[in-house]
Enzyme design. Structure first.
Site, PDB file in Angstrom:
ATOM      1  N   LYS B  81       1.589  25.995 -14.883  1.00 26.39           N
ATOM      2  CA  LYS B  81       0.377  26.417 -14.159  1.00 26.39           C
ATOM      3  C   LYS B  81      -0.844  26.314 -15.086  1.00 26.39           C
ATOM      4  O   LYS B  81      -0.745  26.667 -16.278  1.00 26.39           O
ATOM      5  CB  LYS B  81       0.602  27.867 -13.727  1.00 26.39           C
ATOM      6  CG  LYS B  81      -0.448  28.494 -12.860  1.00 26.39           C
ATOM      7  CD  LYS B  81      -0.012  29.922 -12.500  1.00 26.39           C
ATOM      8  CE  LYS B  81      -0.883  30.563 -11.461  1.00 26.39           C
ATOM      9  NZ  LYS B  81      -0.399  31.919 -11.075  1.00 26.39           N
ATOM     10  N   SER B 156       0.075  32.314  -6.218  1.00 25.74           N
ATOM     11  CA  SER B 156      -0.900  31.367  -6.700  1.00 25.74           C
ATOM     12  C   SER B 156      -0.302  30.212  -7.533  1.00 25.74           C
ATOM     13  O   SER B 156      -0.998  29.226  -7.787  1.00 25.74           O
ATOM     14  CB  SER B 156      -1.934  32.078  -7.555  1.00 25.74           C
ATOM     15  OG  SER B 156      -1.327  32.665  -8.694  1.00 25.74           O
ATOM     16  N   SER B 180       2.706  36.025  -7.150  1.00 23.33           N
ATOM     17  CA  SER B 180       2.379  34.609  -7.377  1.00 23.33           C
ATOM     18  C   SER B 180       3.499  33.746  -7.952  1.00 23.33           C
ATOM     19  O   SER B 180       3.358  32.517  -7.998  1.00 23.33           O
ATOM     20  CB  SER B 180       1.151  34.500  -8.276  1.00 23.33           C
ATOM     21  OG  SER B 180       0.006  34.922  -7.586  1.00 23.33           O
TER      22      SER B 180
END
Lengths: 64, 461
Positions: B81, B156, B180
């Site tokens: 990420k 996310s 997330s």
């Protein structure tokens, strides 16, 4: 909660005028959460509580 | 050969590289090509560092050839990420505002993966500032779900979920502040593990809410997650994975956790419970405490901490936030400091109450990961804002409270809905019960094949 009070908080205390303009849309959420937590704290939070109690508890229960 | 390499899970790939059956250069080349081709179609990729990764792969192969002892992720290509800093590299956090930000430190977890021999291929897509359970990113574009590109991948850590599910990389690090890791895990058919708060270092990771943020792995199997967690937490989670679950007790809290559950999800969870029973697990029913209070506490802590770090940009660059993102941060400007300190001060006792109510005498609690079927991108971005807000609220119904409690939790895939999108259950444990969560997930995956199914977008056939 009065929206003009929230506007003042954003504009004067946080210096965020654009956020102040959007205060009305969060007013209900802020009022509800504020009341709920304030009530819980008055009812169930001990005088000798600490915002660091959680970290201390985690350290105590970590067997490794 | 390329499809065969892409189809390997993390531990299989690590073993194949360690034995020399596959070179790190081969594995890295395949991963880079697939990230570039399929990853960009899914909008899962922010940046690839091809040259650096291939040099590192060559060095890894040379070291293996020398006969040196190898660390446990030697030569394994990964991507993460775009919140994880590496000194000197861009780290945009999914935002316009930080698009040009170059980190001056390397995250401890990235350094630990380096030390374990893993290769870092680049950075993956995420929701703007890690602030959406769907993966919503207005400025960089929404990542797509590999099982159907019209659907959200979950956020996310959206790019991490999409990339691992589409077999572009075998594992990825993400973060979890309100679900997330578990959202993309559940919606892409993976295990997304949110560790106990504080177990895995978060320094060098762009913050959202320091009291809630957790760094953790997304991978296809419990064994893969155990290996990644062992490296980033610097503890061993693999040794006890195969010890079985006979005699374990799992609690199923009712009430709040059953309020929104869609019939497709009910069916999948019931089947999962049957499978766990067949493995020797005892199931007990429990009742949750006041979850509306817990969600309020989470909301205050998250929004106040987020508003504190974002206030400067809310003043200087408010137009550079998507409205959906700004609306989650701004409430934090309005709470009195006493509410915030109260929320933190109540955390230990409320967590203990939740454990007593929801887990009781059991080892773990089993909840839905997501109560509703995976929504389309349109359902979470278009139409009446009240409808959009309702769907987004439903997605975090069973996940966000866990972050206030700070407990370890993981999504475990357990079926597919009528539209062909994954369904998952969520295991939640006492602090530092990651071992138990992984043991149950591993045993469950030993009797089911949900984690072995491959989305068409992976292009492996």
């Amino acid at each position: 909660m009065r929206e003009d009070l929230l506007r003042q908080l954003a504009a004067e205390l946080n210096k965020a005028p654009a956020a102040a303009d959007r205060a009305p849309r969060v007013a209900a959420l802020v009022a509800e959460n504020n009341t709920r937590i304030a009530t819980e704290a008055v009812t169930n939070m001990s005088f000798d509580s600490s915002p660091y109690a959680y970290q201390a508890w985690l350290a105590a229960v970590d067997k490794n | 050969m390329r499809s065969a390499i892409a189809g390997l899970d993390l531990c299989m790939l690590a073993d194949a590289i360690a034995t020399g059956d596959i070179s790190s250069v081969e594995a890295t080349t395949v991963a880079l090509e697939r990230l570039d081709l399929i990853g960009r179609k899914l909008n899962a990729v922010v940046r690839l560092d091809d040259e650096r990764a291939l040099k590192a792969a060559q060095a890894a192969d040379k070291l293996r050839g020398s006969g040196a002892s190898l660390p446990r992720l030697h030569g394994v290509p990964l991507a993460h990420k775009d919140l994880f800093y590496r000194k000197g590299d861009l780290s945009g956090g999914g935002s316009k505002i930080r698009a040009d930000f170059r980190a001056d430190v390397t995250a401890t977890v990235i350094a630990r993966l380096d030390a374990a021999g893993a290769l870092d291929l680049g950075r993956l897509q995420l929701a703007e500032f890690a602030m959406s359970p769907t993966g919503y990113n207005e400025s960089l574009g929404h990542a797509r779900n590999p099982w159907n590109p019209d659907y959200v991948p979950g956020g996310s850590s959206s790019g991490s979920g999409a990339a691992v599910a589409a077999r572009l990389v075998a594992g990825s690090l993400g973060t979890d502040t309100g679900g997330s890791l578990r959202h993309p895990g559940a919606m892409c058919g993976l295990i997304g593990l949110k560790p106990t708060w504080g177990l895995v270092p978060t320094d060098g990771v762009m913050p959202l809410s320091a009291s809630l943020d957790c760094t953790g792995p997304l991978a296809r199997t419990a064994r893969d997650v155990a290996r990644l967690l062992s490296v980033i937490a610097d503890r061993d989670y693999e040794a006890t994975l195969d010890t079985g679950v006979t005699g374990m007790r799992i609690a199923i809290p009712g009430g709040y956790y059953r309020e929104l559950v869609h019939p497709d999800v009910v069916t999948a969870l019931d089947e999962a419970v049957k499978a766990l029973r067949s493995l020797g697990v005892t199931i007990v029913e429990t009742s949750p405490p006041d979850m509306v209070l817990i969600n309020a506490l989470m909301q205050v802590v998250m929004s106040v901490e987020a508003a504190t770090i974002h206030r400067r940009w809310l003043i200087e660059r408010p137009q550079d936030y998507a409205d959906q993102v700004r609306s989650r941060i701004e409430p934090g400007l309005f709470y009195p400091a006493t509410r915030y300190v109260e929320a933190l001060s109540l955390r230990a006792q409320i967590t203990q109450q939740w454990i007593a109510s929801c887990i009781g005498t059991a080892d773990l609690a089993l909840l839905p990961a997501i109560s509703i079927p995976v929504p389309t991108i349109a359902a979470t971005t278009e139409g009446d804002p009240a409808d959009v807000a309702r769907v987004i609220g439903q997605l975090t119904h069973c996940t966000r409270g866990v972050n206030y409690l700070g407990l370890p939790a993981a999504s475990v895939p357990c079926g597919f809905d009528a539209a062909g999108l994954p369904i998952a259950f969520q295991l939640v444990g006492r602090p530092f019960a990651e071992v138990d969560i992984l043991r149950v997930a591993h045993a469950y995956q030993g009797t089911t094949d949900w984690h072995l199914r491959v989305p068409a977008s992976a292009e492996l056939n």
